[in-house]
Design an enzyme around this catalytic site. Structure first.
Site, PDB file in Angstrom:
ATOM      1  N   HIS A 289      -4.282   6.003   3.476  1.00  0.00           N
ATOM      2  CA  HIS A 289      -4.782   4.719   2.991  1.00  0.00           C
ATOM      3  C   HIS A 289      -4.033   3.553   3.608  1.00  0.00           C
ATOM      4  O   HIS A 289      -4.639   2.608   4.134  1.00  0.00           O
ATOM      5  CB  HIS A 289      -4.688   4.667   1.465  1.00  0.00           C
TER       6      HIS A 289
ATOM      7  N   ASP B   9       0.843  -1.195   0.000  1.00  0.00           N
ATOM      8  CA  ASP B   9       0.000   0.000   0.000  1.00  0.00           C
ATOM      9  C   ASP B   9       0.876   1.241   0.000  1.00  0.00           C
ATOM     10  O   ASP B   9       2.056   1.191  -0.363  1.00  0.00           O
ATOM     11  CB  ASP B   9      -0.915  -0.027   1.231  1.00  0.00           C
TER      12      ASP B   9
ATOM     13  N   SER C 180     -11.684  -1.419  -0.637  1.00  0.00           N
ATOM     14  CA  SER C 180     -10.343  -1.531  -0.058  1.00  0.00           C
ATOM     15  C   SER C 180     -10.399  -1.995   1.395  1.00  0.00           C
ATOM     16  O   SER C 180      -9.741  -2.963   1.781  1.00  0.00           O
ATOM     17  CB  SER C 180      -9.628  -0.174  -0.137  1.00  0.00           C
TER      18      SER C 180
END
Length: 583
Positions: free
Chosen positions: A362, A332, A517
C-alpha cells in the site's frame, strides 16, 4: 409554632368562645324563669301548711295573681283540684342546658379531629436533610487535599446510532466532553490502551496509580499543541470502562481511545461468513516463492499502459510543472525506498512503529502514484517524498492498521521536515486528537488530502476524509463512472481516477488497484504541481482552485457522489499560471 399555625388556632378558639356565649344567652332566661317559679311555689306551700295548723276553715277563692303559664296541676285531695299559686314554666331549663352542652361538645370534638392547616402564602416547615457521606479515598497515598468527586452516573452505552445522512461533520467544539467514552459498538480502537492529557499541576505517577495503568510513552505533539500520555491498562479492563472512570478525575484534562485506522477498510458492517472484505486498495498479495512478477516488467523505454496519463493530460502538464522541490508526506505503511519508481525522490523517512520495517504494497503504491518515474508516470515526478511508516500489517497480507498515536507522531515529523502536502490514504472513526493535528497543519499552510473511504453509498462518514481541514477524494473509473464502493456525502470535495489503476508494489512488481486511496494520491500529486507554480496558496486557496477547474460530473454543481467533479490537471495549472507569470 409558626405564625400561620398560631393564626388558625386563634380563629378556632374565637369560634369556640362565640358558640359558648350564644348557648349561655339562650339558656339564661330559662334558668331565671325556673328560679322565680320555684320561689313562688315555696311561699304558697308554706302558707297552706300554716292554715292547716290553726284548724280554721279557710274559704278558698281564686287567686288574684295573673296566670304565668304552665299546665294545670290536679289538686291534692281536699284542695279542689286547683293548681298551686305561681307554679309553671320550669321545664325549659334542663332542655336549654342540654342544647348548650351539645353545641360545646361538638365544637370540642371537631377541633380535636382537625389536622394542622398551613397558610398557603407561607412555606411549610423545612424537611430534615439526609447527612452526606464523607469522602472516601481509594488509595491511602493520595493527597488528602484532592477529594474524590461525587460518583457520577455513567450513561449506559446507547445502541448504535442510525446512520446519519452523509455529510461533513464538524470537529468537536471546544466545550465538548473532556473524556470521550466510545459506544459499545465501536471496535476500531486499541482495547487495552488509553490516551490522555494531564491537567496543570497534576502528577503523572498519581494518575497512573489511581487508574491502574502503566506508562508506554509520553510525547509532545506540536501540531495538536499538547503532550499526550499513552498508557496501558493493567488489569484487563476495557478502554471504555477506564475512560468512564477517568471522566470523574479532575487531574485529567482530556482523554480518549487510541483509535485504529486501516488502509484496507471494510465496507460498513463486518461481512458475512465467507464474504471477502472490501479493501481500500486491491493489490496482489506478496508471494516470496514466486519467480515472475504479477505483471511482466517491460523495458524502460516502453512505459506500462496507464489510462490516467491520457485522462489527466500528463504529457502536456509535465511540460509546465513537475512538482519540483515540493515535499509530499505519505503517511502509510512501509514504502519500498529501493523501488526503481522512487529513485532520486526520497527526501526522508520516519518509522513511528519502530522495529524492523518491511516494505509493503500500500505505501509503495501511494508513493509511486504521486512521483513514479520509471515504468509508471507519476502525477508529480519531481516532488520530494517524505515516507512516514505509521501502519503495519502484522504479517497479514493486504491488511495494515495504524493508531491515533502513531499517526500523530508521523504528522508532526512530516511538518517538521517542511512538508507542504499530507497524503492520508486511510480511513477510520472520528478522532478529536487527529482533528486538532490536522487543524494545526492547516494553520501552517499544509494541504491535507484524504481518501473519502470505501464504506459504500449508505455508509457513515469516515475520517480523516470527513474532517473539515482536509480535501476528501472519491474514485472514478476510465469512463468517469463512480467507484461503487466509495462513500458518499457532502464532505466529498473532488473525484480522481481510482479504478483499475496500475500501481507499483515492492520487489519490482505491479498490480491493478481500485479504491479511494489511490485516487487521493493522484490529487496529492496535482496539489504539488499547483504549489510549484503558486507557493503562496493556502489550503483553502488550493481547494478552491481545484474545485473550480474540475470536470463537473453527475448532477450539476457539487454533489455527494463526485464532489465538485473529477480533477483536471491541465485546467488547474491554467488557472495558476497567469498569477505566476505576472511576477
Amino acid at each position: 409554632m409558626s405564625r400561620s399555625l398560631w393564626t388558625m388556632k386563634s380563629r378556632r378558639l374565637a369560634q369556640l368562645a362565640g358558640c359558648a356565649g350564644l348557648a349561655l344567652l339562650v339558656a339564661l332566661p330559662a334558668f331565671a324563669q325556673s328560679y322565680r317559679d320555684q320561689q313562688g311555689y315555696s311561699q304558697g306551700a308554706a302558707a297552706t301548711r300554716q292554715g292547716y295548723g290553726q284548724g280554721s276553715r279557710v274559704e278558698r277563692t281564686q287567686t288574684t295573681r295573673p296566670y304565668q303559664g304552665g299546665r294545670d296541676t290536679p289538686g291534692r285531695q281536699g284542695y279542689g283540684g286547683q293548681r298551686y299559686p305561681g307554679r309553671g314554666g320550669g321545664n325549659w331549663g334542663p332542655a336549654a342546658v342540654g342544647v348548650g352542652a351539645g353545641i360545646i361538645g361538638g365544637l370540642i370534638v371537631d377541633q380535636a379531629r382537625r389536622q394542622p392547616v398551613y397558610d398557603p402564602y407561607e412555606d411549610e416547615p423545612p424537611r430534615p436533610r439526609r447527612p452526606r457521606r464523607p469522602a472516601v479515598y481509594e488509595y491511602e497515598d493520595e493527597a488528602p487535599a484532592v477529594q474524590r468527586p461525587r460518583r457520577q452516573k455513567v450513561r449506559e452505552a446507547a445502541p448504535p446510532r442510525q446512520t446519519p445522512p452523509p455529510g461533513r461533520t464538524q470537529a468537536s467544539a471546544p466545550g465538548g466532553p473532556r473524556v470521550i467514552v466510545p459506544p459499545v459498538a465501536e471496535r476500531r480502537l486499541v482495547n487495552e490502551e488509553v490516551l490522555f492529557e494531564l491537567a496543570p499541576g497534576a502528577e503523572l505517577d498519581a494518575v497512573l496509580r489511581r487508574h491502574r495503568a502503566t506508562l508506554i510513552e509520553s510525547r509532545r505533539f506540536e501540531l495538536a499543541g499538547t503532550t499526550i500520555i499513552r498508557a496501558r491498562l493493567n488489569d484487563g479492563r476495557s478502554a471504555r470502562t477506564a475512560l468512564a472512570q477517568m471522566a470523574g478525575d479532575p487531574r485529567i484534562a482530556n482523554a480518549q481511545p487510541n483509535y485504529l485506522y486501516t488502509l484496507q477498510q471494510e465496507s460498513g458492517p463486518k461481512p458475512e461468513a465467507g464474504a471477502a472484505p472490501v479493501p481500500t486498495l486491491v493489490l496482489s498479495p506478496p508471494k516470496p516463492t514466486e519467480a515472475a512478477p504479477a505483471i511482466a516488467v517491460a523495458p524502460k523505454s516502453e512505459p506500462l499502459p496507464q489510462y490516467i496519463v491520457e485522462k489527466l493530460h500528463l504529457d502536456a502538464v509535465h511540460k509546465i510543472a513537475r512538482g519540483t522541490a515540493i515535499k509530499v508526506a505519505v503517511i502509510d505503511s512501509g514504502v519500498d525506498l529501493g523501488s526503481a519508481e522512487l529513485q532520486g525522490v526520497v527526501a526522508g523517512s520516519f518509522d513511528a512503529l519502530g522495529g524492523a520495517a518491511q516494505p509493503e504494497a500500500h505505501g509503495t503504491a501511494m508513493a509511486a502514484a504521486i512521483m513514479a518515474q520509471a515504468q509508471l508516470q507519476g502525477i508529480a515526478p519531481a516532488a520530494r517524498l517524505l515516507a512516514a511508516r505509521a501502519f503495519a500489517s502484522g504479517g497479514a497480507p493486504g491488511l495494515a492498521n495504524g493508531t491515533t498515536f502513531h499517526i500523530l507522531a508521523s504528522l508532526d515529523w512530516a511538518a517538521g521536515q517542511g512538508a507542504r502536502v499530507f497524503n492520508l490514504s486511510f480511513a477510520g472513526p472520528q478522532d478529536r486528537l487527529l482533528s486538532r493535528s490536522l487543524a494545526g497543519a492547516k494553520a501552517k499552510g499544509i494541504v491535507a488530502v484524504a481518501a473519502a473511504g470505501n464504506g459504500g453509498a449508505k455508509a457513515a462518514p469516515l475520517y480523516p476524509g470527513a474532517d473539515p481541514s482536509v480535501i476528501a477524494v472519491t474514485a472514478t473509473d476510465a469512463d468517469d463512472k463512480p467507484f461503487a464502493q466509495a462513500n458518499r456525502g457532502d464532505y466529498v470535495a473532488l473525484a480522481a481516477p481510482g479504478v483499475d489503476v496500475l500501481a507499483a508494489e515492492p520487489a519490482g512488481r505491479y498490480a491493478f488497484s481500485s479504491g479511494t486511496s489511490i485516487a487521493a494520491a493522484h490529487v496529492s500529486g496535482l496539489v504539488a504541481l499547483v504549489l510549484e507554480k503558486r507557493p503562496d496558496l493556502d489550503p483553502d486557496g488550493v481547494r478552491k482552485l481545484l474545485a473550480e477547474s474540475a470536470v463537473d460530473l453527475g448532477a450539476k454543481g457539487k454533489d455527494p457522489v463526485f464532489g465538485a467533479g473529477r480533477i483536471d490537471a491541465q485546467a488547474a495549472l491554467a488557472r495558476a499560471l497567469p498569477v505566476s507569470a505576472s511576477r
